[in-house]
Design an enzyme around this catalytic site. Structure first.
Site, PDB file in Angstrom:
ATOM      1  N   ALA A 256     -45.066  41.211  30.548  1.00 49.66           N
ATOM      2  CA  ALA A 256     -43.815  41.077  29.804  1.00 49.66           C
ATOM      3  C   ALA A 256     -43.664  39.644  29.327  1.00 49.66           C
ATOM      4  O   ALA A 256     -44.066  38.705  30.020  1.00 49.66           O
ATOM      5  CB  ALA A 256     -42.615  41.459  30.663  1.00 49.66           C
ATOM      6  N   ASP A 257     -43.100  39.506  28.157  1.00 50.72           N
ATOM      7  CA  ASP A 257     -42.745  38.183  27.658  1.00 50.72           C
ATOM      8  C   ASP A 257     -41.270  37.896  27.856  1.00 50.72           C
ATOM      9  O   ASP A 257     -40.869  36.736  27.899  1.00 50.72           O
ATOM     10  CB  ASP A 257     -43.121  38.070  26.181  1.00 50.72           C
ATOM     11  CG  ASP A 257     -44.617  37.912  26.005  1.00 50.72           C
ATOM     12  OD1 ASP A 257     -45.074  36.776  25.842  1.00 50.72           O
ATOM     13  OD2 ASP A 257     -45.338  38.926  26.050  1.00 50.72           O
ATOM     14  N   ARG A 258     -40.464  38.945  27.963  1.00 52.29           N
ATOM     15  CA  ARG A 258     -39.051  38.765  28.305  1.00 52.29           C
ATOM     16  C   ARG A 258     -38.478  40.102  28.769  1.00 52.29           C
ATOM     17  O   ARG A 258     -38.739  41.144  28.167  1.00 52.29           O
ATOM     18  CB  ARG A 258     -38.246  38.240  27.107  1.00 52.29           C
ATOM     19  CG  ARG A 258     -36.828  37.840  27.468  1.00 52.29           C
ATOM     20  CD  ARG A 258     -36.070  37.216  26.303  1.00 52.29           C
ATOM     21  NE  ARG A 258     -36.699  36.026  25.783  1.00 52.29           N
ATOM     22  CZ  ARG A 258     -36.040  34.950  25.353  1.00 52.29           C
ATOM     23  NH1 ARG A 258     -34.726  34.911  25.436  1.00 52.29           N
ATOM     24  NH2 ARG A 258     -36.684  33.916  24.862  1.00 52.29           N
TER      25      ARG A 258
END
EC number: 5.3.1.23
Length: 386
Positions: A256-258
């Site tokens: 995940a990036d965010r």
């Protein structure tokens, strides 16, 4: 074989990164000597992966501040001088890739250290030392938390499979993009989970998508799995549905990036497609990411900024010229255009990330444990894993 690495350091200030644009055919380490070089490396994707981006930014910041403290101490003579110097640097680094929340978390953490040290009445030198120490902690903490996440997630998956009548071994897991040592400071997040299953004798095969247009799967994940001698199968991005129809896949594990407060998750483009298909086939969909990736200030995925890459990048592919030289050498690399040369760039849609709604995610794993949705719930309560 030892795992690959994205960043290596020597002493207090020498930082080198492997140029991931040239992998898997050429291993080239680039020295990062300035803040601008770090910013450019992140923006141009010479280094990528949310944890690795944060680590490089923190290390470059520490090296720069250490250098200035030694060569121009008069410019950092007071606490106000330190604030005036570091604040624009942190703001500049944050702009390199806005979707990767780890980068923002790192800059906010350093800003909080600055504020706390000034409030404590420390000298300029002490404040600089605190900032440099905190920056190195941001990098050093990554490997340990990755191993914790991998164990939490791997054991959880094995237990789920056992509860559903399976053996909890010979587990086949699909992943998207690259989330291993090249995307972190070591071991990896989702690919770390796969590595843990392999190390504990529970993995059947790892499957991974090519992940166009940058092909982080076919270039980077393939190389990492090959280096670690993990049984693996590559598929094109459009083959996920067919894979689920014809093969026994026990889970999809992604990074995940965010992650928003409700569990909506931004990750590499193509993740949402895999989540929709996994839901259709009742395959657990697992997000593996450090606490720093969770952004409690954003209520849901609609508030996550999505980076759009230059349209031309979707028209190009880089690789080694085929066939390789008869002498077995590495050969030349080339960038080729896949589209008509006069294709309008205004007619190209090229987001780097998509958002997977929480209702399609089975579990979110951080270094503190595993969060699942309650019966009938469509959102996550992340309070226990943040």
């Amino acid at each position: 074989m030892p795992a690959l690495t994205s960043i290596r350091t020597t002493g207090d200030s020498k930082i080198e990164i492997v140029n991931q644009l040239l992998l898997p055919h050429t291993t080239e380490f680039l020295e990062i000597n300035t803040i601008d070089e770090a910013h450019d490396a992140i923006k141009t994707m010479k280094i990528r992966g949310a944890p690795a981006i944060a680590s490089l930014a923190a290390l470059a910041f520490a090296a720069d501040l250490s250098r200035v403290s030694k060569t121009s101490p008069e410019s950092l003579a007071s606490p106000d001088d330190v604030r005036a110097y570091v604040t624009p640097i942190l703001a500049h680094l944050y702009t390199a890739r806005p979707t990767a929340v780890n980068l923002g978390a790192a800059t906010r953490r350093l800003t909080a250290t600055l504020d706390a040290s000034i409030a404590a009445g420390k000298s300029a030198k002490e404040i600089c030392n605190d900032l440099i120490s905190e920056a190195h902690k941001i990098n050093d903490e990554d490997v340990g938390r990755n191993k914790s996440m991998a164990q939490w997630g791997g054991d959880w998956l094995a237990d789920v499979v056992k509860k559903n009548g399976g053996s909890g071994t010979e587990l086949n897991v699909l992943t998207v993009c690259n989330t291993g040592s090249l995307a972190t400071s070591g071991y990896g997040t989702a690919l770390g989970l796969i590595t843990y299953l392999h190390e504990t004798g529970k993995l059947g095969k790892a499957y991974y998508t090519q992940t166009a247009p940058y092909h982080q799967g076919s270039r980077l994940t393939a190389l990492e799995l090959q280096t670690l001698d993990i049984p693996s199968v590559m598929i094109c991005d459009t083959m996920v549905g067919s894979l689920f129809q014809h093969h026994n896949i026990h889970a999809v594990a992604v990074g995940a990036d965010r992650i928003a407060k409700n569990g909506d998750t931004a990750n590499k483009i193509g993740t949402y497609n895999a989540a929709v298909l996994a839901a259709r086939h009742k395959i657990p969909f697992i997000v593996v990411a450090p606490i720093s990736t969770v952004d409690l200030s954003i209520a849901d995925g609609s508030g996550i900024p999505i980076e759009h890459r230059p349209p031309l990048e979707a028209c190009l592919v880089r690789g080694a010229v085929y066939p390789p030289p008869a002498d077995g050498g590495a050969g030349k690399q080339a960038v080729v255009m896949l589209t008509p040369p006069n294709l309008s760039l205004e007619g190209i849609y090229n987001p780097s990330f998509d958002v997977t709604p929480a209702e399609l995610i089975t579990a979110i794993v951080t270094e503190k444990g595993v969060a699942t949705r309650g019966e009938g719930e469509t959102v996550f309560d992340l309070s226990g894993v943040v």
